[in-house]
Design an enzyme around this catalytic site. Structure first.
Site, PDB file in Angstrom:
ATOM      1  N   HIS A 121      -2.871  -1.993   3.491  1.00  0.00           N
ATOM      2  CA  HIS A 121      -3.918  -2.435   2.561  1.00  0.00           C
ATOM      3  C   HIS A 121      -3.275  -2.936   1.260  1.00  0.00           C
ATOM      4  O   HIS A 121      -2.144  -2.545   0.936  1.00  0.00           O
ATOM      5  CB  HIS A 121      -4.834  -1.258   2.193  1.00  0.00           C
ATOM      6  CG  HIS A 121      -5.724  -0.791   3.292  1.00  0.00           C
ATOM      7  ND1 HIS A 121      -5.739   0.501   3.748  1.00  0.00           N
ATOM      8  CD2 HIS A 121      -6.666  -1.445   4.030  1.00  0.00           C
ATOM      9  CE1 HIS A 121      -6.638   0.638   4.710  1.00  0.00           C
ATOM     10  NE2 HIS A 121      -7.217  -0.531   4.901  1.00  0.00           N
ATOM     11  N   CYS A 129      -6.948   6.468  -1.036  1.00  0.00           N
ATOM     12  CA  CYS A 129      -7.826   6.453   0.163  1.00  0.00           C
ATOM     13  C   CYS A 129      -8.653   7.701   0.306  1.00  0.00           C
ATOM     14  O   CYS A 129      -9.651   7.695   1.031  1.00  0.00           O
ATOM     15  CB  CYS A 129      -7.055   6.306   1.460  1.00  0.00           C
ATOM     16  SG  CYS A 129      -5.397   5.892   1.395  1.00  0.00           S
TER      17      CYS A 129
END
Ligand code: CIR
Length: 255
Positions: A163, A250
């Site tokens: 990501h 996250c």
């Protein structure tokens, strides 16, 4: 300064050990993961946040990585559309939680995919990684939503990382911690970049919350850089989540 007051986290389930992983570091130890998750949650509270802790959902091994299922802005919440097939159903639970906090909830629609880990907010502007998880349609839909609310967004190519925020995070003022391909990424040319050595790459994923910075443990160079800037750093060991390619950001949604 960020001005968050709340966070949402999700307790890891026993199924965590079957989560998606490219790291090659082995399976997580569930009891250790639970304990690390409690310490992480406590650190969010120390930063002054009211934290809602959602129950574990055994049906979704990766659902502890709650950041990926929503993008929270000061003006609206956006339910994402996670690209990994095993994670697609995670948004249903989040759709039930968000109305407690947000009057306006938008959704990313097929064929778009977008993971929250690809979205980095700096003030009212959002950088959106085009990665293996977030496609152009996902980024375009999010930018259109942001613009309807007087916010803005732009895309950034991501080749080396799962990501965008695996490789770069905002650390306050006009400053970013960056590693690998993100150090020289033209989109960030106007920022002060604190370069994170490859040996401490996990340190590029930090969380600025109010007057503190959360940093994964094991990143002494990054810790020293932050202390030099006068930051109050809280180190957190998330070794069991790193085994599933997860970083600090996250594990929560902050707003
Ligand atoms: C996944 O592959 O989706 C999870 N094992 C890790 C997700 C990490 N999330 C993030 O970086 N925002």
């Amino acid at each position: 300064m960020s001005d968050f007051s709340r966070a949402i986290v999700k307790t890891p389930g026993r199924s965590l050990i079957d989560g998606l992983s490219q790291a090659g570091l082995g399976r997580p130890d569930y009891q250790l993961a639970l304990s690390q998750h409690r310490q992480y949650t406590e650190a969010l509270r120390i930063c002054g946040l009211a934290v809602e802790v959602l129950a574990a959902d055994e049906a979704f091994a990766d659902s502890v990585f709650i950041e990926d299922v929503a993008v929270l802005t000061p003006r609206c919440a956006v339910l994402t559309r996670p690209a990994a097939p095993s994670r697609a159903g995670e948004t249903a639970a989040m759709a039930k939680v968000l109305p407690s906090y947000f009057a306006r909830i938008e959704t990313i629609e097929p064929p778009a995919t977008l993971d929250g880990g690809d979205v980095m907010q700096v003030g009212s502007h959002f950088y959106i990684g085009l990665s293996g998880r977030t496609n152009q349609a996902g980024a375009s839909q999010l930018i259109a939503i942001l613009e309807r609310y007087g916010l803005s967004g732009m895309t950034v190519p991501v080749r080396q990382f799962l990501h965008l925020k695996t490789g770069i995070t905002w650390v306050g003022d006009h400053t970013l911690l960056a590693t690998g391909e993100m150090i020289d990424q033209p989109a960030f040319a106007d920022f002060t970049i604190l370069p994170v050595p490859a040996s401490e790459a996990a340190g590029a994923n930090c969380i600025r919350i109010n007057d503190r910075v959360l940093l994964p443990s094991g990143c002494p160079t990054v810790h020293a850089m932050l202390v030099d800037r006068g930051e109050q750093v809280i180190e957190i060991d998330i070794s069991e989540f790193a085994k599933l390619d997860g970083g600090l950001t996250c594990l929560s949604l902050r707003f």
